[in-house]
Design an enzyme around this catalytic site. Sequence first.
Site, mmCIF file in Angstrom:
data_model
loop_
_atom_site.group_PDB
_atom_site.id
_atom_site.type_symbol
_atom_site.label_atom_id
_atom_site.label_comp_id
_atom_site.label_asym_id
_atom_site.label_seq_id
_atom_site.Cartn_x
_atom_site.Cartn_y
_atom_site.Cartn_z
ATOM 1 N N ASP A 53 -12.994 -1.297 -22.872
ATOM 2 C CA ASP A 53 -11.967 -1.403 -21.858
ATOM 3 C C ASP A 53 -10.379 -1.780 -21.530
ATOM 4 O OD1 ASP A 53 -11.496 -2.012 -18.855
ATOM 5 O OD2 ASP A 53 -12.200 -3.537 -18.430
ATOM 6 N N CYS A 106 1.170 -1.235 0.547
ATOM 7 C CA CYS A 106 0.202 -0.400 0.500
ATOM 8 C C CYS A 106 0.378 0.833 0.029
ATOM 9 C CB CYS A 106 -0.508 -0.226 1.378
ATOM 10 S SG CYS A 106 -1.919 -1.252 1.470
ATOM 11 N N PHE A 123 -12.027 -4.893 -26.037
ATOM 12 C CA PHE A 123 -10.679 -5.535 -24.452
ATOM 13 C C PHE A 123 -11.732 -6.142 -23.556
ATOM 14 C CE2 PHE A 123 -9.229 -1.561 -26.184
ATOM 15 C CZ PHE A 123 -8.067 -1.922 -26.883
ATOM 16 N N GLU A 175 -11.165 -9.716 -27.799
ATOM 17 C CA GLU A 175 -10.316 -9.853 -26.967
ATOM 18 C C GLU A 175 -9.084 -10.905 -27.488
ATOM 19 O OE1 GLU A 175 -9.434 -9.422 -23.804
ATOM 20 O OE2 GLU A 175 -7.549 -10.300 -23.822
ATOM 21 N N CYS A 223 -3.624 -8.704 6.819
ATOM 22 C CA CYS A 223 -3.562 -7.303 5.831
ATOM 23 C C CYS A 223 -4.684 -7.263 5.734
ATOM 24 C CB CYS A 223 -2.814 -8.075 4.629
ATOM 25 S SG CYS A 223 -3.082 -7.069 2.613
ATOM 26 N N CYS A 268 -7.940 1.896 -16.333
ATOM 27 C CA CYS A 268 -6.893 2.236 -15.569
ATOM 28 C C CYS A 268 -6.038 3.014 -15.497
ATOM 29 C CB CYS A 268 -6.971 0.622 -15.062
ATOM 30 S SG CYS A 268 -5.924 0.283 -16.492
ATOM 31 N N GLN A 274 -10.929 -8.421 -12.704
ATOM 32 C CA GLN A 274 -11.492 -6.643 -11.327
ATOM 33 C C GLN A 274 -10.798 -7.798 -10.529
ATOM 34 O OE1 GLN A 274 -11.751 -3.788 -13.142
ATOM 35 N NE2 GLN A 274 -12.520 -4.781 -15.286
#
Length: 405
Positions: free
Chosen positions: A336, A67, A268, A288, A141, A362, A241
């Site tokens: 995507d 993180c 995609f 894809e 975690c 993203c 995802q």
Amino acid sequence: MTEIVIERLGLHGDGIAAGPIYAPLTLPGERVEGDITGERMETPRIVEPSSDRVKAPCPRFKRCGGCSLQHASDDFVAKWKISVVETALRAQGLDAPIRGIETSPAASRRRAVFSARRTKSGAQVGFHVRGSDQIVEIDGCTLLHPELLAARPIVAELAKVGGSRKGELSVTISLTQNKLDVLVTGGKPLDDKLRMELGPLAEKLGLSRLAWDDETVALRHPPAQEFDGILATPPAGSFLQATRHGEDVLRAAVLEAVGDAGYVADFFAGCGTFSLPLARKAEVWALEGVREMIQALDLGWRNAKGLKKMKAQVQDLFRNPVIAADMQKLDAVVLDPPRAGAQAQVAEIAQTKIPVIAYVSCNPVTFARDAAVLVKAGYRLNWVQVVDQFRWSSHVELAARFDRA
Ligand SMILES: C[S@@+](CC[C@H](N)C(=O)[O-])C[C@H]1O[C@@H](n2cnc3c(N)ncnc32)[C@H](O)[C@@H]1O
């Protein structure tokens, strides 16, 4: 020892002071001091903290590289992620009609990549120390789904059997409908002896699938994923995802954007995260680049009941985008792409009259670049939903809708 004032966060989550000087784990407005090497203050001491600074929820945060933003309040992170999207759009001269941000809950990550090493006394399992290739062993975690966290002994067993003393194993574990799906890379080369050991080990560990590099060495149950109630079995290690929550938010945004379109192309498409639910209401053309993924999508469609027509196609959409002339009958498209964006495919879409585009991204920078092309071609950017399924990291995702002005 130099003192600096942090002005803003960079795209990787580091604080940036004039210079630029990059200082990890700092926040805008903070006065910090430390030694500077090149452009970095690697271990800043906080002289005057920001009011957005909080105690990290995870006690391993300072050391673990998993993180990067646990030192900031949830509110700060949400506003910062929204501002990353706004800044990217403004840099392209676009307004940012942002609806807000959806953040995945703690302990919801459903896939993890553990690092592991065989040691004299057993195995070391964890994540990389921040900025290093050392492994920090984790006893908890805040990110991982509890079932993934509980998988550490499995990773240790795999490292003991298949790890070399020098190299490091990378063990990707995904939660599935049927126990754990495991992919190991970086271990000993797969020979007959190792194959003979790994089969029974996968059985003993109760894995649904064990893949070693690119070979499946054990398959006990299909490691199926459920996409809004429709099952498909992705190839080992393929895209998924990051959280169930993130997938649900993105799918809801895509379905809303597409509305009652009768014929939709899903560019995609992966293993069908959007194509399969879309096929409940629309005829779908899924494209894809990875053959095994499109095969998984196609099989998922064949095994499901009540879906409309699906054409599942392998195509490299960077080198060989679908040309405008072949898209004239579409009522909507979904995009995507990976982080690089969808430049070539968007250039073709810009030449069509397709009424609606749902774009999942993203990478706000490549999204904004592609959005500018669409807007220049006469599309309107209706809304942007920011999505944070990589909680406490600097990743920013979004879903957006365009229509023809
Ligand atoms: C962000 S993922 C999205 C997958 C899917 N929409 C989902 O939500 O699960 C991007 C997908 O693009 C595919 N991809 C990457 N480069 C590609 C290319 N040049 N042509 C076609 N597909 C590509 C990847 O294999 C991956 O499945």
